[in-house]
Design an enzyme around this catalytic site. Sequence first.
Site, PDB file in Angstrom:
ATOM      1  CB  VAL A  11       1.421   4.596   3.871  1.00 16.29           C
ATOM      2  CG1 VAL A  11       0.320   5.358   4.586  1.00 16.29           C
ATOM      3  CG2 VAL A  11       1.445   4.980   2.400  1.00 16.29           C
ATOM      4  CD  GLU A 160       7.006   4.508  -2.223  1.00 15.64           C
ATOM      5  OE1 GLU A 160       7.914   4.136  -2.972  1.00 15.64           O
ATOM      6  OE2 GLU A 160       6.024   3.798  -1.948  1.00 15.64           O
ATOM      7  N   GLY A 281       5.216   3.968 -12.891  1.00 15.74           N
ATOM      8  CA  GLY A 281       5.269   2.670 -12.239  1.00 15.74           C
ATOM      9  C   GLY A 281       5.054   2.875 -10.760  1.00 15.74           C
ATOM     10  CB  CYS A 284       0.284   4.327  -5.882  1.00 12.18           C
ATOM     11  SG  CYS A 284       0.639   4.089  -4.141  1.00 12.18           S
ATOM     12  CE  LYS A 344       8.534   8.593  -5.961  1.00 12.12           C
ATOM     13  NZ  LYS A 344       7.545   9.620  -5.688  1.00 12.12           N
TER      14      LYS A 344
HETATM   15  N1  NAD Z   1       3.496   3.862  -0.925  1.00  9.92           N
HETATM   16  C1  NAD Z   1       2.923   4.988  -1.275  1.00  9.92           C
HETATM   17  O1  NAD Z   1       3.548   5.893  -1.832  1.00  9.92           O
HETATM   18  C2  NAD Z   1       1.468   5.226  -0.976  1.00  9.92           C
HETATM   19  C3  NAD Z   1       0.944   6.522  -1.080  1.00  9.92           C
HETATM   20  C4  NAD Z   1      -0.394   6.722  -0.792  1.00  9.92           C
HETATM   21  C5  NAD Z   1      -1.203   5.650  -0.451  1.00  9.92           C
HETATM   22  N2  NAD Z   1      -0.671   4.396  -0.379  1.00  9.92           N
HETATM   23  C6  NAD Z   1      -1.545   3.291   0.030  1.00  9.92           C
HETATM   24  O2  NAD Z   1      -1.238   2.952   1.377  1.00  9.92           O
HETATM   25  C7  NAD Z   1      -1.396   1.550   1.599  1.00  9.92           C
HETATM   26  C8  NAD Z   1      -0.109   0.978   2.149  1.00  9.92           C
HETATM   27  O3  NAD Z   1       0.902   1.140   1.176  1.00  9.92           O
HETATM   28  P1  NAD Z   1       2.443   0.945   1.527  1.00  9.92           P
HETATM   29  O4  NAD Z   1       3.191   1.380   0.306  1.00  9.92           O
HETATM   30  O5  NAD Z   1       2.745   1.548   2.815  1.00  9.92           O
HETATM   31  O6  NAD Z   1       2.504  -0.655   1.643  1.00  9.92           O
HETATM   32  P2  NAD Z   1       3.687  -1.521   2.297  1.00  9.92           P
HETATM   33  O7  NAD Z   1       3.590  -2.849   1.671  1.00  9.92           O
HETATM   34  O8  NAD Z   1       4.960  -0.760   2.243  1.00  9.92           O
HETATM   35  O9  NAD Z   1       3.275  -1.633   3.841  1.00  9.92           O
HETATM   36  C9  NAD Z   1       2.241  -2.412   4.304  1.00  9.92           C
HETATM   37  C10 NAD Z   1       2.677  -3.056   5.611  1.00  9.92           C
HETATM   38  O10 NAD Z   1       1.554  -3.698   6.207  1.00  9.92           O
HETATM   39  C11 NAD Z   1       2.026  -4.876   6.847  1.00  9.92           C
HETATM   40  N3  NAD Z   1       0.893  -5.766   7.089  1.00  9.92           N
HETATM   41  C12 NAD Z   1       0.249  -6.585   6.242  1.00  9.92           C
HETATM   42  N4  NAD Z   1      -0.753  -7.226   6.871  1.00  9.92           N
HETATM   43  C13 NAD Z   1      -0.738  -6.816   8.153  1.00  9.92           C
HETATM   44  C14 NAD Z   1      -1.525  -7.105   9.305  1.00  9.92           C
HETATM   45  N5  NAD Z   1      -2.526  -7.965   9.244  1.00  9.92           N
HETATM   46  N6  NAD Z   1      -1.223  -6.497  10.468  1.00  9.92           N
HETATM   47  C15 NAD Z   1      -0.199  -5.599  10.534  1.00  9.92           C
HETATM   48  N7  NAD Z   1       0.561  -5.283   9.482  1.00  9.92           N
HETATM   49  C16 NAD Z   1       0.311  -5.887   8.300  1.00  9.92           C
HETATM   50  C17 NAD Z   1       3.074  -5.406   5.905  1.00  9.92           C
HETATM   51  O11 NAD Z   1       3.961  -6.286   6.557  1.00  9.92           O
HETATM   52  C18 NAD Z   1       3.757  -4.114   5.439  1.00  9.92           C
HETATM   53  O12 NAD Z   1       4.881  -3.798   6.237  1.00  9.92           O
HETATM   54  C19 NAD Z   1      -1.808   0.967   0.242  1.00  9.92           C
HETATM   55  O13 NAD Z   1      -3.203   0.873   0.183  1.00  9.92           O
HETATM   56  C20 NAD Z   1      -1.329   2.008  -0.745  1.00  9.92           C
HETATM   57  O14 NAD Z   1      -2.078   2.022  -1.922  1.00  9.92           O
HETATM   58  C21 NAD Z   1       0.653   4.162  -0.626  1.00  9.92           C
END
Ligand code: NAD
Length: 466
Positions: A11, A160, A281, A284, A344
């Site tokens: 994200v 994604e 899966g 999310c 997916k």
């Molecule tokens: N992936 C998706 O398709 C999607 C879609 C909509 C919403 N979301 C939501 O967005 C949020 C992030 O999801 P994501 O898939 O990007 O997760 P991700 O795990 O891919 O990314 C999170 C990042 O945050 C970093 N991080 C952790 N602690 C940190 C800190 N203290 N300081 C700086 N960076 C730090 C991690 O190293 C990681 O790179 C989640 O709450 C998820 O539910 C995800």
Amino acid sequence: MKVVVFGAGYVGLVTGTVLAYVGHDVTLIDVRNEIVQAIQAGISPIYEPGLDPLVRRAVSSGHLRATTEKTVVDTAAVIYIAVGTPPRESGAPNLSSVEQVARTIGATLKSSKRPVIINKATVPIGSVYLVAGWVSEEARGRLIPGTHFAVVSNPEFLREGVAVYDSLYPDRIVVGTEDDWARERVLALYAPIVGRRFVHPPGIPKPALKDSPVPVVNVDSASSEMIKYAANAFLATKISFANEIAALCELVGADIVRVMAGVGMDSRIGGQFLQAGVGWGGSCFGKDVSALLYTGREHHYQLALLDAVHRVNEGQRLKMVQHLRNLLRPIKGRKVAIWGLAFKPQTDDVRDAPASTIIRELLKLGVQVSAYDPVALTNFRRMYPDLHIQYVTDPIAALHGADALMILTDWHQFQQMDWQHVARALNYPLLIDGRNLVDPQLARDAGFIYRGVGRGSGLMDPAFNR
Ligand SMILES: NC(=O)c1ccc[n+]([C@@H]2O[C@H](COP(=O)([O-])OP(=O)(O)OC[C@H]3O[C@@H](n4cnc5c(N)ncnc54)[C@H](O)[C@@H]3O)[C@@H](O)[C@H]2O)c1
């Protein structure tokens, strides 16, 4: 605007890159050194179609940078929290990364600055106030919420695999806050996207004519936080619904693909997310459905429908293994080829991938597994080190000596296969098609014993079926 994004994952990286593309000045902060280094070199650390050239361009033009340093926060007009919120055992999301970031912001922000902190992560209802509390607690009275800073809920809906497209051309932007000045700041930030004031980047699918502005949903923070959970829960419900009807299709001789094509044409229903298969899966759906169920329990309210959505999905994964057990007796000592490990297609994300559950079950039954995926092999091996399987980089090589092929991700490349060749390469031509990717008749003509999901044909006149 000067923008800081905490978390450069699926994200944060896409959001930051797209904001840089439309003209903002973006700094990504992440604790993982390897991904920061990749971004600094102009390379996307994740597989996301179309993202790499945008990262390269944004970094080389100086609009995007990445760091592990947290000191740049002080100059930002907008600070995103885009860190992960994985589920705890109880189903409640783990907010420790969110808290860590909020406290970092509180510790480093000067009171003269007035940034808007955007909660982009999917977080429980009330989290805007939790974050505001952590920031001001860490600032020890220097920063008053609403006066020196504001926290706004602005959930993310990107998918994604098409994340860049979704960020440039979102269906809607949801802004939840009780602070008018903060809302104005967020609307100004998104103005180029809302007003579609940017040049369409190459390598990204062109949207069907979209002249009207992106709709903005202006709501209070609690409603905004709930919109995200409700949207994901509804999408998961659609898939579980299709899978439940699929089970009945098998029993009565109907074909789920034809059934859902007919159902989805109703404009009140819509055709998306009605594909029966191995179940949903990814990082999310499972976590967000579990989080809502947890919220229900906290408020002594039983979410009966969502509970069933979850159970149907768990059962769906195991059904694939059951098919195999029914068709390969004895199952112990057999070898099975798996095509598709990502949750997916078009992504290397393997978090809560159906393949992980299915492979675990197969290993428990004494089955050997050889697995192929076009992009997710490395991530799968890293995320599931306890699953001792053979990884192969060629789909046909996975078939050697195997007694069955299971398709668990509907990668486009699988559709192009020469099925006769595939059937011949197997030890025994059994195809468990967990994504209904292959036409059953075509598979049978190629020599397969074919098992799809919900593809009953018991009552069908074979002439009509052709
Ligand atoms: N992936 C998706 O398709 C999607 C879609 C909509 C919403 N979301 C939501 O967005 C949020 C992030 O999801 P994501 O898939 O990007 O997760 P991700 O795990 O891919 O990314 C999170 C990042 O945050 C970093 N991080 C952790 N602690 C940190 C800190 N203290 N300081 C700086 N960076 C730090 C991690 O190293 C990681 O790179 C989640 O709450 C998820 O539910 C995800």
